[in-house]
Scaffold this motif. Structure first.
Motif, mmCIF file in Angstrom:
data_model
loop_
_atom_site.group_PDB
_atom_site.id
_atom_site.type_symbol
_atom_site.label_atom_id
_atom_site.label_comp_id
_atom_site.label_asym_id
_atom_site.label_seq_id
_atom_site.Cartn_x
_atom_site.Cartn_y
_atom_site.Cartn_z
ATOM 1 N N GLY A 1 37.264 -51.355 -51.666
ATOM 2 C CA GLY A 1 38.638 -50.929 -51.876
ATOM 3 C C GLY A 1 39.188 -50.044 -50.774
ATOM 4 N N LYS A 2 38.344 -49.675 -49.817
ATOM 5 C CA LYS A 2 38.776 -48.819 -48.710
ATOM 6 C C LYS A 2 39.034 -49.632 -47.449
ATOM 7 N N ARG A 3 38.140 -50.558 -47.155
ATOM 8 C CA ARG A 3 38.251 -51.395 -45.956
ATOM 9 C C ARG A 3 38.667 -52.797 -46.386
ATOM 10 N N TRP A 4 39.841 -53.227 -45.909
ATOM 11 C CA TRP A 4 40.377 -54.522 -46.299
ATOM 12 C C TRP A 4 40.382 -55.482 -45.118
ATOM 13 N N MET A 5 39.965 -56.702 -45.365
ATOM 14 C CA MET A 5 39.912 -57.736 -44.344
ATOM 15 C C MET A 5 40.896 -58.833 -44.706
ATOM 16 N N ASN A 6 41.900 -59.038 -43.861
ATOM 17 C CA ASN A 6 42.896 -60.074 -44.103
ATOM 18 C C ASN A 6 42.254 -61.457 -44.050
ATOM 19 N N ARG A 7 42.701 -62.317 -44.946
ATOM 20 C CA ARG A 7 42.177 -63.675 -45.006
ATOM 21 C C ARG A 7 43.209 -64.660 -44.483
ATOM 22 N N THR A 8 42.736 -65.729 -43.863
ATOM 23 C CA THR A 8 43.606 -66.800 -43.374
ATOM 24 C C THR A 8 43.103 -68.118 -43.970
ATOM 25 N N PRO A 9 43.391 -68.331 -45.248
ATOM 26 C CA PRO A 9 42.873 -69.520 -45.922
ATOM 27 C C PRO A 9 43.585 -70.797 -45.480
ATOM 28 N N LYS A 10 42.963 -71.911 -45.765
ATOM 29 C CA LYS A 10 43.543 -73.216 -45.477
ATOM 30 C C LYS A 10 44.043 -73.852 -46.771
ATOM 31 N N GLY A 11 45.191 -74.514 -46.672
ATOM 32 C CA GLY A 11 45.672 -75.306 -47.792
ATOM 33 C C GLY A 11 46.763 -74.684 -48.633
ATOM 34 N N LEU A 12 46.957 -73.367 -48.565
ATOM 35 C CA LEU A 12 48.019 -72.733 -49.325
ATOM 36 C C LEU A 12 49.376 -73.059 -48.688
ATOM 37 N N GLY A 13 50.377 -73.297 -49.528
ATOM 38 C CA GLY A 13 51.702 -73.602 -49.017
ATOM 39 C C GLY A 13 52.464 -72.397 -48.528
ATOM 40 N N GLY A 14 51.923 -71.205 -48.763
ATOM 41 C CA GLY A 14 52.544 -69.962 -48.334
ATOM 42 C C GLY A 14 51.669 -68.792 -48.746
ATOM 43 N N LYS A 15 52.142 -67.574 -48.496
ATOM 44 C CA LYS A 15 51.357 -66.380 -48.836
ATOM 45 C C LYS A 15 52.156 -65.402 -49.692
ATOM 46 N N ASP A 16 53.062 -65.954 -50.508
ATOM 47 C CA ASP A 16 53.764 -65.127 -51.487
ATOM 48 C C ASP A 16 53.064 -65.341 -52.819
ATOM 49 N N LEU A 17 51.960 -64.602 -53.030
ATOM 50 C CA LEU A 17 51.048 -64.870 -54.139
ATOM 51 C C LEU A 17 51.399 -63.998 -55.341
ATOM 52 N N HIS A 18 52.148 -64.580 -56.267
ATOM 53 C CA HIS A 18 52.567 -63.852 -57.468
ATOM 54 C C HIS A 18 51.457 -63.764 -58.511
ATOM 55 N N THR B 1 41.847 -38.115 -63.020
ATOM 56 C CA THR B 1 42.223 -37.798 -61.639
ATOM 57 C C THR B 1 42.387 -39.084 -60.857
ATOM 58 N N TRP B 2 43.315 -39.072 -59.906
ATOM 59 C CA TRP B 2 43.592 -40.238 -59.076
ATOM 60 C C TRP B 2 43.674 -39.821 -57.618
ATOM 61 N N LYS B 3 43.319 -40.730 -56.746
ATOM 62 C CA LYS B 3 43.483 -40.497 -55.316
ATOM 63 C C LYS B 3 43.795 -41.809 -54.619
ATOM 64 N N LYS B 4 44.349 -41.709 -53.422
ATOM 65 C CA LYS B 4 44.638 -42.897 -52.636
ATOM 66 C C LYS B 4 43.332 -43.502 -52.133
ATOM 67 N N LEU B 5 43.162 -44.773 -52.413
ATOM 68 C CA LEU B 5 41.994 -45.483 -51.912
ATOM 69 C C LEU B 5 42.336 -46.210 -50.621
ATOM 70 N N VAL C 1 46.501 -49.106 -52.815
ATOM 71 C CA VAL C 1 45.660 -49.022 -54.004
ATOM 72 C C VAL C 1 45.252 -47.578 -54.240
ATOM 73 N N GLN C 2 45.273 -47.161 -55.504
ATOM 74 C CA GLN C 2 44.755 -45.859 -55.887
ATOM 75 C C GLN C 2 43.580 -46.058 -56.843
ATOM 76 N N VAL C 3 42.749 -45.034 -56.972
ATOM 77 C CA VAL C 3 41.532 -45.161 -57.770
ATOM 78 C C VAL C 3 41.356 -43.941 -58.667
ATOM 79 N N SER C 4 40.834 -44.176 -59.849
ATOM 80 C CA SER C 4 40.434 -43.102 -60.756
ATOM 81 C C SER C 4 38.963 -43.282 -61.100
ATOM 82 N N PRO C 5 38.125 -42.266 -60.845
ATOM 83 C CA PRO C 5 36.710 -42.375 -61.187
ATOM 84 C C PRO C 5 36.400 -41.944 -62.621
ATOM 85 N N ASP C 6 37.417 -41.431 -63.333
ATOM 86 C CA ASP C 6 37.171 -40.822 -64.649
ATOM 87 C C ASP C 6 38.190 -41.261 -65.692
#
Length: 254
Positions: A92-109, A56-60, A47-52
């Motif tokens: 947007g800087k610290r990401w926590m992986n989720r392990t949900p119940k009930g989804l048939g897979g994790k290819d989330l389009h 300008t853009w930077k890696k988040l 993910v990248q972010v622009s404050p303006d």
């Protein structure tokens, strides 16, 4: 291969402006306008972010194959969903992986959050179809998705149980009962590639022939440039930014 994404401003009629910034990424997947004014850009490696507003853009967050196909806001949490990736973040800087119940897979389009209920989420899993959650994505249940094509690539949620699904081959579909059934929605764009719903419920659609905004039964053409991604200002429903196939980012002049 890295692609250079050039940002520019545009009027509400799609007139090109001078470039105001530049992004570098190997693709363009998701664009989100946060209430604090920041723009988030999701690509295959983070993910990248622009404050303006794009000057300008930077890696988040930068991580190979951390595929940000979808970026959504649910209350104070940012949701990221993609190929084998499902995570939340407070900033947007610290990401926590989720392990949900009930989804048939994790290819989330596709992924969407009800704007009137931050705990109601929708997901389109490429192999098994449409799912709904009423507890912020912890537990999922399949939705029948009557008549919905099997190749959905984007979701967007509107007020009062409205849910839109964008099919790569069959165009745009709408549900008015929280995803239980869908009907085809006619748009001025023959092959829409992206969509977004504004805070006032207005639907924005983009494709090869440009950017369109619907309110009620009327469609207004905002731009005649081809578009890949659209993000609407959450505080100003008539203001939006969009990314064209060459990576240039334009915005309405409001």
């Amino acid at each position: 291969m890295l692609a250079t994404l050039t940002l520019s401003a545009a009027s509400a009629h799609g007139n090109e402006g001078k470039p105001v910034g530049q992004l570098r990424a190997r693709d363009a997947h998701a664009l989100l306008w946060l209430p604090d004014g920041r723009l988030l850009f999701g690509h295959h490696d983070g993910v990248q972010v622009s404050p303006d507003q794009g000057s300008t853009w930077k890696k988040l967050f930068d991580k190979p194959d951390f595929d940000a196909m979808n970026l959504q806001l649910a209350g104070r949490s940012i949701i990221l969903a993609g190929h084998g990736v499902y995570a939340t973040s407070p900033d947007g800087k610290r990401w926590m992986n989720r392990t949900p119940k009930g989804l048939g897979g994790k290819d989330l389009h596709g992924y969407a959050v009800d704007p009137g209920n931050a705990a109601r989420h929708y997901a389109w899993e490429a192999g098994t179809g449409l799912y709904g959650s009423t507890d912020s994505g912890a537990i999922w249940r399949p939705l029948t998705a009557q008549k919905l094509p099997p190749d959905v690539m984007k979701l967007a949620a509107g007020p009062k149980g409205t849910l839109y699904a964008l099919s790569a081959r069959a165009g745009l579909w709408r549900s008015t009962n929280s995803g239980k059934s869908f009907t085809a929605l006619q748009t001025p764009e023959a092959q829409p590639t992206t969509l977004s719903v504004a805070a006032d419920g207005a639907l924005w659609v983009g494709g090869k022939s440009g950017v369109w905004r619907q309110q009620g039964n009327a469609w207004a053409r905002i731009s005649d440039e081809a578009v890949l991604l659209i993000a609407v200002n959450p505080k100003r429903p008539a203001e939006a930014v969009w990314v064209d196939p060459q990576g240039a980012v334009h915005r309405t002049d409001h």
